[in-house]
Motif scaffolding. Sequence first.
Motif, PDB file in Angstrom:
ATOM      1  N   VAL A 200       0.777  -1.320   0.129  1.00 19.25           N
ATOM      2  CA  VAL A 200       0.069   0.148  -0.051  1.00 19.25           C
ATOM      3  C   VAL A 200       0.891   1.417  -0.070  1.00 19.25           C
ATOM      4  O   VAL A 200       1.755   1.266   0.800  1.00 19.25           O
TER       5      VAL A 200
ATOM      6  N   GLN B 115       0.840   5.061   0.358  1.00 21.81           N
ATOM      7  CA  GLN B 115       0.457   6.369   0.630  1.00 21.81           C
ATOM      8  C   GLN B 115       0.940   7.511  -0.101  1.00 21.81           C
ATOM      9  O   GLN B 115       2.062   7.904   0.112  1.00 21.81           O
TER      10      GLN B 115
ATOM     11  N   THR C 160       1.307  -7.356   4.201  1.00 22.62           N
ATOM     12  CA  THR C 160       0.906  -6.121   3.372  1.00 22.62           C
ATOM     13  C   THR C 160       2.023  -5.226   4.114  1.00 22.62           C
ATOM     14  O   THR C 160       2.025  -5.042   5.203  1.00 22.62           O
TER      15      THR C 160
ATOM     16  N   LEU D  38       3.141  -1.091   4.045  1.00 20.08           N
ATOM     17  CA  LEU D  38       2.784   0.136   3.860  1.00 20.08           C
ATOM     18  C   LEU D  38       4.022   1.220   3.957  1.00 20.08           C
ATOM     19  O   LEU D  38       4.449   1.300   4.746  1.00 20.08           O
TER      20      LEU D  38
ATOM     21  N   ILE E  70      -4.068   6.741  -2.525  1.00 18.23           N
ATOM     22  CA  ILE E  70      -3.595   5.477  -2.145  1.00 18.23           C
ATOM     23  C   ILE E  70      -3.607   4.544  -3.261  1.00 18.23           C
ATOM     24  O   ILE E  70      -4.455   4.515  -4.144  1.00 18.23           O
TER      25      ILE E  70
END
Length: 245
Positions: free
Chosen positions: A71, A73, A107, A109, A176
């Motif tokens: 992910v 940002q 995951t 980020l 995102i």
Amino acid sequence: MQPHKIVSRREWIAARKAHLAHEKEYTRVRDRLSAERRDLPWVKVDKNYVFEGPDGQQTLADLFAGRSQLVVQHFMFAPDWNEGCKSCSFWADGFERMIPHLAARDTTLVAVSRAPLPKLLAFRARMGWTFDWLSSAASDFNYDYGVSFTKDEIERGAKAYNFGTSGFGIEDAPGISVFYRDAAGDVFHTYSCFARGLDMMNAAYHYLDLTPLGRHEEGLPYPMDWVRLRDQYQPAAGTAACCRT
């Protein structure tokens, strides 16, 4: 704020149960929407994006840190800015402590901005954050994923943001993007969201939604006009001196 009807506890429970039915309906709709999101087609990423981090140059595949999901940002911080966007910082304060929990579900980020790495690291230290933050200044990553715009696009008011549905007005915007890396090492773009699509990732907003005043943004020049960097809020009026230390 309009005066509210004052009722007995029994009447309140009845009204709350009626609202609960609507909340359950919304939850079921949200579950269907999430399933639909997971079923979206993917796009293979063939471009060789390179980012600068504390450990040197990294590719998009490197950012996965050995996990299968990533992910990103898109944090608004243009190269000539002296500090990051206050609204993106509002979101960052929320996801800062989520990183280990996401890692436990395969995951990773990270935050990505166009500002040079020294600026990113200095601002991260000021705000007390620990998440990985990389500079995309040497690549087209921000432009390709719809969160940075050329001077010409801005001047023309081009609808370049949120899948071509609106303009933005300045060079960097929030967003995102989500990616998947398969066993062969190929990377795929699976999802992106912008504007109000980012809303559900801000837990503070949703706590405010539970309160009688809600977000209380009516009449402001723009919805997040009240937001400040965490270290720039003034003590609330009437706060006792002993509470200001």
